[in-house]
Design a protein around this motif. Sequence first.
Motif, PDB file in Angstrom:
ATOM      1  N   ARG A  13      39.969  25.644  48.973  1.00 53.75           N
ATOM      2  CA  ARG A  13      40.562  26.532  49.845  1.00 53.75           C
ATOM      3  C   ARG A  13      40.204  27.909  49.967  1.00 53.75           C
ATOM      4  NH1 ARG A  13      44.821  27.636  47.336  1.00 53.75           N
ATOM      5  NH2 ARG A  13      44.740  26.989  45.601  1.00 53.75           N
ATOM      6  N   LEU A  14      39.039  28.400  49.463  1.00 51.01           N
ATOM      7  CA  LEU A  14      38.636  29.624  49.471  1.00 51.01           C
ATOM      8  C   LEU A  14      37.345  29.792  50.148  1.00 51.01           C
ATOM      9  CD1 LEU A  14      39.138  32.548  48.645  1.00 51.01           C
ATOM     10  CD2 LEU A  14      38.046  32.214  46.309  1.00 51.01           C
ATOM     11  N   ARG A  15      37.433  30.759  51.058  1.00 52.45           N
ATOM     12  CA  ARG A  15      36.044  30.896  52.002  1.00 52.45           C
ATOM     13  C   ARG A  15      35.483  32.320  51.542  1.00 52.45           C
ATOM     14  NH1 ARG A  15      38.124  29.874  57.963  1.00 52.45           N
ATOM     15  NH2 ARG A  15      38.363  27.898  56.766  1.00 52.45           N
ATOM     16  N   PHE A  16      34.338  32.429  51.771  1.00 54.20           N
ATOM     17  CA  PHE A  16      33.553  33.660  51.504  1.00 54.20           C
ATOM     18  C   PHE A  16      33.067  34.194  52.981  1.00 54.20           C
ATOM     19  CE2 PHE A  16      34.138  32.176  47.716  1.00 54.20           C
ATOM     20  CZ  PHE A  16      34.306  33.156  46.473  1.00 54.20           C
ATOM     21  N   ALA A  90      40.549  41.748  51.842  1.00 58.66           N
ATOM     22  CA  ALA A  90      39.368  42.614  52.128  1.00 58.66           C
ATOM     23  C   ALA A  90      38.857  43.274  50.742  1.00 58.66           C
ATOM     24  CB  ALA A  90      39.575  43.678  53.239  1.00 58.66           C
ATOM     25  N   VAL A  91      37.423  43.154  50.690  1.00 61.07           N
ATOM     26  CA  VAL A  91      36.732  43.859  49.623  1.00 61.07           C
ATOM     27  C   VAL A  91      35.961  45.136  49.976  1.00 61.07           C
ATOM     28  CG1 VAL A  91      35.196  43.567  47.730  1.00 61.07           C
ATOM     29  CG2 VAL A  91      36.560  41.597  48.609  1.00 61.07           C
ATOM     30  N   THR A  92      36.596  46.365  49.382  1.00 55.37           N
ATOM     31  CA  THR A  92      35.961  47.356  49.700  1.00 55.37           C
ATOM     32  C   THR A  92      36.047  48.412  48.696  1.00 55.37           C
ATOM     33  OG1 THR A  92      36.102  49.248  51.448  1.00 55.37           O
ATOM     34  CG2 THR A  92      37.817  48.052  50.941  1.00 55.37           C
ATOM     35  N   ALA A  93      35.149  49.531  48.476  1.00 54.37           N
ATOM     36  CA  ALA A  93      35.122  50.342  47.629  1.00 54.37           C
ATOM     37  C   ALA A  93      35.956  51.726  48.191  1.00 54.37           C
ATOM     38  CB  ALA A  93      33.501  50.818  47.260  1.00 54.37           C
ATOM     39  N   ARG A  94      36.137  51.630  49.517  1.00 53.14           N
ATOM     40  CA  ARG A  94      36.572  52.803  50.093  1.00 53.14           C
ATOM     41  C   ARG A  94      38.199  52.605  50.346  1.00 53.14           C
ATOM     42  NH1 ARG A  94      37.002  54.549  55.489  1.00 53.14           N
ATOM     43  NH2 ARG A  94      35.571  52.912  56.407  1.00 53.14           N
ATOM     44  N   GLU A 115      49.330  29.820  44.040  1.00 57.08           N
ATOM     45  CA  GLU A 115      50.011  29.583  45.577  1.00 57.08           C
ATOM     46  C   GLU A 115      48.950  28.350  46.048  1.00 57.08           C
ATOM     47  OE1 GLU A 115      52.764  30.426  46.266  1.00 57.08           O
ATOM     48  OE2 GLU A 115      53.305  31.897  44.865  1.00 57.08           O
ATOM     49  N   SER A 116      49.192  27.105  46.130  1.00 57.59           N
ATOM     50  CA  SER A 116      48.161  26.149  46.385  1.00 57.59           C
ATOM     51  C   SER A 116      48.373  25.921  48.033  1.00 57.59           C
ATOM     52  CB  SER A 116      48.584  24.735  45.641  1.00 57.59           C
ATOM     53  OG  SER A 116      49.893  24.577  45.947  1.00 57.59           O
ATOM     54  N   ASN A 117      49.369  26.468  48.673  1.00 54.66           N
ATOM     55  CA  ASN A 117      49.611  26.391  50.080  1.00 54.66           C
ATOM     56  C   ASN A 117      48.577  27.572  50.979  1.00 54.66           C
ATOM     57  OD1 ASN A 117      50.986  28.646  49.327  1.00 54.66           O
ATOM     58  ND2 ASN A 117      52.381  28.220  51.116  1.00 54.66           N
ATOM     59  N   LEU A 118      47.845  28.224  50.161  1.00 54.32           N
ATOM     60  CA  LEU A 118      47.135  29.248  50.756  1.00 54.32           C
ATOM     61  C   LEU A 118      45.704  28.755  51.049  1.00 54.32           C
ATOM     62  CD1 LEU A 118      48.135  32.538  48.717  1.00 54.32           C
ATOM     63  CD2 LEU A 118      49.178  31.500  50.914  1.00 54.32           C
ATOM     64  N   GLN A 119      45.177  28.967  52.536  1.00 54.77           N
ATOM     65  CA  GLN A 119      43.955  28.718  52.491  1.00 54.77           C
ATOM     66  C   GLN A 119      43.458  30.321  52.954  1.00 54.77           C
ATOM     67  OE1 GLN A 119      42.313  25.940  53.321  1.00 54.77           O
ATOM     68  NE2 GLN A 119      44.020  24.604  52.946  1.00 54.77           N
ATOM     69  N   ALA A 120      42.569  30.673  51.866  1.00 58.70           N
ATOM     70  CA  ALA A 120      42.269  32.002  52.057  1.00 58.70           C
ATOM     71  C   ALA A 120      40.746  32.282  52.176  1.00 58.70           C
ATOM     72  CB  ALA A 120      42.458  32.476  50.501  1.00 58.70           C
ATOM     73  N   ALA A 121      40.671  33.635  52.562  1.00 52.56           N
ATOM     74  CA  ALA A 121      39.196  34.095  52.834  1.00 52.56           C
ATOM     75  C   ALA A 121      39.183  35.478  52.022  1.00 52.56           C
ATOM     76  CB  ALA A 121      38.992  34.367  54.434  1.00 52.56           C
ATOM     77  N   VAL A 122      37.821  35.604  51.504  1.00 52.88           N
ATOM     78  CA  VAL A 122      37.776  36.893  51.094  1.00 52.88           C
ATOM     79  C   VAL A 122      36.606  37.299  51.815  1.00 52.88           C
ATOM     80  CG1 VAL A 122      37.057  38.132  48.856  1.00 52.88           C
ATOM     81  CG2 VAL A 122      38.207  36.341  48.577  1.00 52.88           C
ATOM     82  N   GLN A 161      29.901  37.963  43.310  1.00 51.91           N
ATOM     83  CA  GLN A 161      29.737  37.295  41.990  1.00 51.91           C
ATOM     84  C   GLN A 161      31.137  37.543  41.410  1.00 51.91           C
ATOM     85  OE1 GLN A 161      26.591  35.430  40.568  1.00 51.91           O
ATOM     86  NE2 GLN A 161      28.654  34.454  40.020  1.00 51.91           N
ATOM     87  N   VAL A 162      31.429  38.879  41.411  1.00 49.91           N
ATOM     88  CA  VAL A 162      32.836  39.003  40.540  1.00 49.91           C
ATOM     89  C   VAL A 162      33.967  38.492  41.290  1.00 49.91           C
ATOM     90  CG1 VAL A 162      34.144  41.142  40.329  1.00 49.91           C
ATOM     91  CG2 VAL A 162      31.905  41.778  40.118  1.00 49.91           C
ATOM     92  N   LEU A 163      34.132  38.268  42.653  1.00 46.72           N
ATOM     93  CA  LEU A 163      35.313  37.658  43.153  1.00 46.72           C
ATOM     94  C   LEU A 163      35.187  36.165  42.770  1.00 46.72           C
ATOM     95  CD1 LEU A 163      37.621  39.005  44.985  1.00 46.72           C
ATOM     96  CD2 LEU A 163      35.875  40.418  44.286  1.00 46.72           C
ATOM     97  N   ALA A 164      34.039  35.644  43.033  1.00 46.38           N
ATOM     98  CA  ALA A 164      33.602  34.329  42.799  1.00 46.38           C
ATOM     99  C   ALA A 164      34.209  33.686  41.165  1.00 46.38           C
ATOM    100  CB  ALA A 164      32.266  33.717  43.132  1.00 46.38           C
ATOM    101  N   TYR A 165      33.808  34.775  40.612  1.00 48.29           N
ATOM    102  CA  TYR A 165      33.777  34.357  38.967  1.00 48.29           C
ATOM    103  C   TYR A 165      35.445  34.613  38.474  1.00 48.29           C
ATOM    104  CZ  TYR A 165      34.438  35.425  34.053  1.00 48.29           C
ATOM    105  OH  TYR A 165      34.786  35.470  32.677  1.00 48.29           O
ATOM    106  N   GLU A 166      36.165  35.510  39.016  1.00 48.11           N
ATOM    107  CA  GLU A 166      37.410  35.669  38.832  1.00 48.11           C
ATOM    108  C   GLU A 166      38.244  34.546  39.280  1.00 48.11           C
ATOM    109  OE1 GLU A 166      38.839  37.518  36.789  1.00 48.11           O
ATOM    110  OE2 GLU A 166      37.843  39.126  36.498  1.00 48.11           O
ATOM    111  N   ALA A 167      38.027  34.135  40.541  1.00 51.23           N
ATOM    112  CA  ALA A 167      38.377  32.720  41.156  1.00 51.23           C
ATOM    113  C   ALA A 167      38.220  31.532  40.481  1.00 51.23           C
ATOM    114  CB  ALA A 167      38.097  32.665  42.675  1.00 51.23           C
ATOM    115  N   ARG A 168      37.162  31.261  40.002  1.00 54.14           N
ATOM    116  CA  ARG A 168      36.917  30.187  39.168  1.00 54.14           C
ATOM    117  C   ARG A 168      37.581  30.110  37.765  1.00 54.14           C
ATOM    118  NH1 ARG A 168      33.372  26.214  38.602  1.00 54.14           N
ATOM    119  NH2 ARG A 168      32.718  25.522  36.436  1.00 54.14           N
ATOM    120  N   MET A 169      37.525  31.417  37.267  1.00 54.87           N
ATOM    121  CA  MET A 169      38.497  31.460  35.907  1.00 54.87           C
ATOM    122  C   MET A 169      39.810  31.308  36.079  1.00 54.87           C
ATOM    123  SD  MET A 169      36.354  31.805  33.805  1.00 54.87           S
ATOM    124  CE  MET A 169      37.304  32.074  32.515  1.00 54.87           C
TER     125      MET A 169
END
Length: 253
Positions: A13-16, A90-94, A115-122, A161-169
């Motif tokens: 359900r998660l795309r990058f 949205a992933v941003t440092a600013r 929330e298993s109904n979410l089709q999400a994008a990072v 990698q940080v986002l993918a790791y947290e999503a996996r955990m």
Amino acid sequence: MNLPQTDMPLFNRLRFVLVETSRPGNIGAAARAIKNMGFSELVLVNPRFADAAMQEEAIAFASGANDVLTSARIVGSIEEALADCNYAAAVTARLREFSPPVISPRELATHLAEESNLQAAVIFGNERFGLPNEIVEKCNVLINIPANPDYSSLNLAQAVQVLAYEARMAAIVDTPSAVSNIGFQGEAAGMAQIEGMYAHLEQALVAIDFLDADNPKKLMPRLKRLFSRTQLETEEVNILRGIAKQILAKCKK
């Protein structure tokens, strides 16, 4: 009780989404990070090179994640990248004055897993310029990685990698919260539905002279920020569009 309509695991359900990436090597390294954590969907928005995912540098940095590169979709706009998504981060440092709510990668991952109904994008921006405001404003949340404030520079693949790791955990936890299954839950509105609502609402606000089209200032970004703090459902979007439609009808009389 209206329960979530899908029990698909978060891995499906998660795309990058990488926006205007300059270096093929960064695309390859991002593909490697995604596959390391069990994900597979990669979308490239206007990469610098049309064949970026197939360039030698990308393949070398992917280090065996060639299947992710081969299946990566290349699109011309963020709207195409978010097609059929109903949640975007949205992933941003600013940080921005009128950004969506700011949460951590872990908070995002927990929310998506529950929330298993979410089709999400990072969504990740260009290596040098990051994400433009108009993309950030389309998102439900803004993700800020809590790095060392004295040296917070992460390269693109590290952030992925940080986002993918947290999503996996979050995805492999044995006892996910049951709170999200309690009470009424409608279908989460898609990103295109929400953008259509904003456009309709803006027309209505102009019609009643609440919004000056020639000098809009920050009204619409503020409203987008307000609504991004909720998880709008399709029926709620329809209600708001119905209100806008009635306003416009009254103004034409």
